[in-house]
Design a protein around this motif. Structure first.
Motif, PDB file in Angstrom:
ATOM      1  N   UNK A 106      -3.919  -0.300  -8.847  1.00  0.00           N
ATOM      2  CA  UNK A 106      -4.813  -1.162  -8.073  1.00  0.00           C
ATOM      3  C   UNK A 106      -4.793  -2.593  -8.580  1.00  0.00           C
ATOM      4  N   UNK A 107      -4.808  -2.767  -9.899  1.00  0.00           N
ATOM      5  CA  UNK A 107      -4.759  -4.118 -10.467  1.00  0.00           C
ATOM      6  C   UNK A 107      -3.446  -4.815 -10.103  1.00  0.00           C
ATOM      7  N   UNK A 108      -2.378  -4.054 -10.109  1.00  0.00           N
ATOM      8  CA  UNK A 108      -1.076  -4.627  -9.735  1.00  0.00           C
ATOM      9  C   UNK A 108      -1.106  -5.130  -8.297  1.00  0.00           C
ATOM     10  N   UNK A 109      -1.697  -4.346  -7.412  1.00  0.00           N
ATOM     11  CA  UNK A 109      -1.797  -4.767  -6.014  1.00  0.00           C
ATOM     12  C   UNK A 109      -2.612  -6.047  -5.870  1.00  0.00           C
ATOM     13  N   UNK A 110      -3.674  -6.160  -6.668  1.00  0.00           N
ATOM     14  CA  UNK A 110      -4.558  -7.317  -6.564  1.00  0.00           C
ATOM     15  C   UNK A 110      -3.935  -8.593  -7.121  1.00  0.00           C
ATOM     16  N   UNK A 111      -2.823  -8.461  -7.803  1.00  0.00           N
ATOM     17  CA  UNK A 111      -2.129  -9.648  -8.318  1.00  0.00           C
ATOM     18  C   UNK A 111      -0.721  -9.775  -7.750  1.00  0.00           C
ATOM     19  N   UNK A 112      -0.437  -8.980  -6.713  1.00  0.00           N
ATOM     20  CA  UNK A 112       0.909  -8.996  -6.138  1.00  0.00           C
ATOM     21  C   UNK A 112       1.177 -10.342  -5.458  1.00  0.00           C
ATOM     22  N   UNK A 153     -16.915   1.292   1.352  1.00  0.00           N
ATOM     23  CA  UNK A 153     -16.116   0.355   0.579  1.00  0.00           C
ATOM     24  C   UNK A 153     -15.478  -0.735   1.407  1.00  0.00           C
ATOM     25  N   UNK A 154     -15.388  -0.546   2.712  1.00  0.00           N
ATOM     26  CA  UNK A 154     -14.702  -1.514   3.551  1.00  0.00           C
ATOM     27  C   UNK A 154     -13.199  -1.432   3.376  1.00  0.00           C
ATOM     28  N   UNK A 155     -12.511  -2.465   3.859  1.00  0.00           N
ATOM     29  CA  UNK A 155     -11.054  -2.497   3.830  1.00  0.00           C
ATOM     30  C   UNK A 155     -10.562  -3.206   2.566  1.00  0.00           C
ATOM     31  N   UNK A 156      -9.377  -2.842   2.126  1.00  0.00           N
ATOM     32  CA  UNK A 156      -8.773  -3.572   1.034  1.00  0.00           C
ATOM     33  C   UNK A 156      -8.388  -2.711  -0.149  1.00  0.00           C
ATOM     34  N   UNK A 157      -7.862  -3.371  -1.172  1.00  0.00           N
ATOM     35  CA  UNK A 157      -7.292  -2.697  -2.331  1.00  0.00           C
ATOM     36  C   UNK A 157      -8.345  -1.943  -3.124  1.00  0.00           C
ATOM     37  N   UNK A 158      -9.521  -2.515  -3.298  1.00  0.00           N
ATOM     38  CA  UNK A 158     -10.525  -1.863  -4.133  1.00  0.00           C
ATOM     39  C   UNK A 158     -10.967  -0.533  -3.530  1.00  0.00           C
ATOM     40  N   UNK A 159     -11.216  -0.519  -2.229  1.00  0.00           N
ATOM     41  CA  UNK A 159     -11.569   0.728  -1.567  1.00  0.00           C
ATOM     42  C   UNK A 159     -10.439   1.738  -1.618  1.00  0.00           C
ATOM     43  N   UNK A 160      -9.210   1.260  -1.475  1.00  0.00           N
ATOM     44  CA  UNK A 160      -8.030   2.128  -1.553  1.00  0.00           C
ATOM     45  C   UNK A 160      -7.918   2.753  -2.940  1.00  0.00           C
ATOM     46  N   UNK A 192       0.833  -1.204   0.000  1.00  0.00           N
ATOM     47  CA  UNK A 192       0.000   0.000   0.000  1.00  0.00           C
ATOM     48  C   UNK A 192       0.868   1.254   0.000  1.00  0.00           C
ATOM     49  N   UNK A 193       1.922   1.243   0.799  1.00  0.00           N
ATOM     50  CA  UNK A 193       2.774   2.429   0.897  1.00  0.00           C
ATOM     51  C   UNK A 193       3.541   2.673  -0.410  1.00  0.00           C
ATOM     52  N   UNK A 194       3.977   1.617  -1.070  1.00  0.00           N
ATOM     53  CA  UNK A 194       4.647   1.777  -2.359  1.00  0.00           C
ATOM     54  C   UNK A 194       3.682   2.337  -3.399  1.00  0.00           C
ATOM     55  N   UNK A 195       2.445   1.874  -3.367  1.00  0.00           N
ATOM     56  CA  UNK A 195       1.439   2.389  -4.300  1.00  0.00           C
ATOM     57  C   UNK A 195       1.101   3.837  -3.979  1.00  0.00           C
ATOM     58  N   UNK A 196       1.081   4.179  -2.702  1.00  0.00           N
ATOM     59  CA  UNK A 196       0.824   5.570  -2.312  1.00  0.00           C
ATOM     60  C   UNK A 196       1.933   6.481  -2.836  1.00  0.00           C
TER      61      UNK A 196
END
Length: 232
Positions: A92-98, A57-64, A22-26
């Protein structure tokens, strides 16, 4: 241990790395919008959006990801280029397949405890992403049950430890978040074990629950067995 029959484990940043992604994506996000605002302001605005959107949205990559898009639109006053929105969606897609990278001492600790205790994986976040990470981690077979919940409260732990064990009084919750894993488990009557991670999301900060006799802290999961022996 006669009085302890069930151990719950958090997943993200307890069993495998998560927050650093998350921090790298930020950082990528703030670089994308550097022409519109400085890094500190963007980080603050993004955190405010995440806090505001949790109930939706709740927690997770999609909400982020949605919060990043919302922040981009806000700071550019509705003029965010389509290319920037596309870059955010790709992040976001990259995070979801990390790839899932288990933390040290996890595998051997779960192997050692399985059979002596009922092991329950209790995590919050996006259902599909959490299921993916459990499967890719290779750790799922160590657990007697996996629960993916929208939020972690004292009532959550009361319910789950009654469902999968002998109630919260004979259970222990292990995790990196004081706010989500430890304090509500203590409030439910369970043992709470804090395993600090290198990064803590701002919305997961909480004070050490000093003076509570069921609160414990270990440096890493490799110390959990020794803690259990001391509690006998």
């Amino acid at each position: 241990m006669a009085t302890l029959t069930t151990i719950g484990f958090d997943a993200d940043d307890t069993l495998w790395h998560n927050e650093r992604n998350f921090r790298l994506t930020e950082e990528r996000f703030t670089d994308l919008l550097a022409d519109y605002s400085d890094k500190d302001n963007l980080t603050e605005r993004l955190l405010a959006a995440e806090r505001r959107n949790l109930r939706l949205y709740g927690y997770g990559v999609k909400g982020f990801t949605l919060s990043m898009i919302e922040t981009a639109i806000e700071v550019t006053e509705g003029k965010a280029p389509a290319s920037v929105i596309g870059e955010i969606l790709e992040a976001g897609r990259t995070m979801l397949s990390h790839p899932v990278e288990p933390l040290p001492h996890v595998e051997e600790t779960l192997q050692a405890l399985k059979g002596s205790f009922r092991l329950v994986l209790i995590t919050k976040g996006d259902l599909f992403d959490q299921e993916r990470k459990v499967a890719e981690s290779g750790l799922g077979d160590h657990f007697d049950a996996v629960e993916i919940v929208p939020e972690k409260t004292a009532e959550t732990y009361r319910t789950l430890f009654a469902r999968h064990g002998d109630g919260p009084g004979r259970a222990m919750m292990v995790g990196n978040s004081l706010k989500s894993d430890v304090v509500p488990a203590l409030d439910a009557g369970s043992h709470g074990v804090h395993v600090p991670y290198e990064i803590t999301w701002a919305l997961e900060h909480a004070d050490i629950p000093a003076g509570r006799d069921r609160f414990h802290q270990v440096a890493h999961l490799g110390e959990l067995q020794a803690l259990l022996f001391r509690l006998v």
